[in-house]
Design a protein around this motif. Structure first.
Motif, PDB file in Angstrom:
ATOM      1  N   ARG A  94       6.561   0.957   6.147  1.00 42.43           N
ATOM      2  CA  ARG A  94       6.509  -0.445   5.727  1.00 42.43           C
ATOM      3  C   ARG A  94       7.157  -1.361   6.771  1.00 42.43           C
ATOM      4  N   GLU A 139      -3.202  -2.478   9.341  1.00 43.44           N
ATOM      5  CA  GLU A 139      -3.897  -2.175   8.096  1.00 43.44           C
ATOM      6  C   GLU A 139      -4.838  -3.305   7.701  1.00 43.44           C
ATOM      7  N   THR A 170       0.808  -1.216   0.000  1.00 41.44           N
ATOM      8  CA  THR A 170       0.000   0.000   0.000  1.00 41.44           C
ATOM      9  C   THR A 170       0.843   1.269   0.000  1.00 41.44           C
ATOM     10  N   GLU A 171       0.208   2.342  -0.468  1.00 39.68           N
ATOM     11  CA  GLU A 171       0.801   3.672  -0.420  1.00 39.68           C
ATOM     12  C   GLU A 171      -0.267   4.652   0.056  1.00 39.68           C
ATOM     13  N   HIS A 172       0.079   5.425   1.067  1.00 36.29           N
ATOM     14  CA  HIS A 172      -0.788   6.479   1.580  1.00 36.29           C
ATOM     15  C   HIS A 172       0.076   7.445   2.376  1.00 36.29           C
ATOM     16  N   LYS A 207       2.970   6.546   5.157  1.00 35.16           N
ATOM     17  CA  LYS A 207       3.130   5.095   5.125  1.00 35.16           C
ATOM     18  C   LYS A 207       4.479   4.653   5.692  1.00 35.16           C
TER      19      LYS A 207
END
Length: 336
Positions: free
Chosen positions: A301, A309, A294-296, A299
């Motif tokens: 990782r 999430e 995901t990307e927001h 973010k």
């Protein structure tokens, strides 16, 4: 682990289809079961655990809540046991190809002809499909002394090992192989490293030999046995060449990753990551995403972030499947 007993292998029905069987996907399977959903999990790999199982099952993971340190394989084993409460349908060794929307859900076609009908899809595919970057001098030696990953340390006992690379994987494997192997040499083409400073410091303080601004010229069998196993490695450092005894090379040069067929679904992507909103929704109806893929804004990782999430995605997918449901189901301890 292809399908639940009694299920039609050509057509699987579920409430939530999880695409990706890494740590985030396994936790998502558990949590979807906690919400009362029927769950299916598809992954192109033949084993559960995603990159953790494929790349570093013996590596100690230090940033999962509740575990001061946990080996990758032990974390996966615990997640699989936890997910078992959802009785998921596992569709391993298969790739999700196509996505079609229906009035009451989605239909996903797999590369073996299986069709999965689901109320919602949750993409937890990590970095997607990954291919190791090759070691040019290692052509013909893969499986004969050259490997890209280190799933177990025992085969390296009492061997002279050369690790090639300057990133986290190279330094992690050097740290873990040092007490097992007869010798460990880490070779990198630059003097600077991409690995975490703490791990670099561990290697510098160990018996691992660091050879920087160097490259591997050739892998060869031991002198006098041209058809035998790997016996030595030739390095070039500046204008000088050196030959080291070596029975095993680990090429940790990174890998090329892509999202594969998921990119053809019309899903919004930003630099090989799937764009989501705070509810983990993608731009496609009934399609959510969680974890490293995901990307927001803001973010981070980490596996720990992926778990959160996954819960957010499942709870919001629940409302998409059943508009009368609540996003927050209450705490799991309330039903124990």
């Amino acid at each position: 682990m292809t399908s639940r007993t009694g299920a039609d292998p050509e057509h699987v029905e579920c409430d939530v289809l999880v695409v990706g069987a890494g740590p985030t996907g396994l936790f998502a399977a558990y949590y979807a079961g906690f919400r009362g959903h029927r769950v299916a999990v598809v992954d192109s790999l033949s084993e559960l655990g995603g990159q953790v199982t494929a790349m570093y099952p013996e590596k100690l993971i230090l940033d999962v809540a509740g575990f001061p340190a946990v080996k990758g394989r032990d974390l996966v084993a615990g997640l699989v046991e936890q997910a078992a409460s959802a009785d998921p349908t596992y569709l391993l060794g298969r790739t999700a190809l196509s996505l079609e929307h229906r009035d009451d859900g989605v239909s996903v076609g797999l590369d073996d002809g299986t069709t999965v009908s689901a109320g919602a899809v949750l993409v937890t595919a990590g970095i997607g499909r990954f291919t190791p970057r090759p070691l040019p001098a290692g052509e013909g030696w893969l499986g004969r002394g050259l490997e890209f990953f280190v799933p177990r340390f025992e085969p390296y006992a009492d061997k002279d090992v050369v690790v090639v690379g300057g990133g986290d994987s190279a330094f992690d494997w050097a740290v873990h192989l040092e007490p097992v192997a007869r010798s460990v040499t880490l070779v990198h083409r630059r003097a600077q490293f991409r690995a975490h400073e703490r791990t670099v410091a561990q290697v510098r303080a160990s018996s691992v030999r660091l050879v920087t601004e160097a490259e591997v010229l050739a892998l060869r069998a031991a002198p006098g046995d041209p058809d035998g196993p790997l016996g030595e490695v030739e390095l070039r450092q500046g204008e000088e060449t050196t030959v080291l005894p070596c029975q095993a090379v680990v090429a940790a040069l990174g890998f090329v990753a892509d999202l594969g067929p998921i990119q053809q679904w019309g899903i919004e992507v930003d630099k090989r990551h799937v764009v989501v909103d705070p509810s983990m929704r993608t731009n496609l109806p009934r399609v959510f995403a969680a974890g490293d893929i995901t990307e927001h804004p803001g973010k981070v990782r980490l596996i720990a972030v992926g778990f959160g999430e996954a819960a957010t995605a499942v709870n919001n997918a629940t409302v998409a499947i059943d508009p009368g449901a609540k996003v927050f189901p209450g705490h799991s301890s309330e039903g124990s």
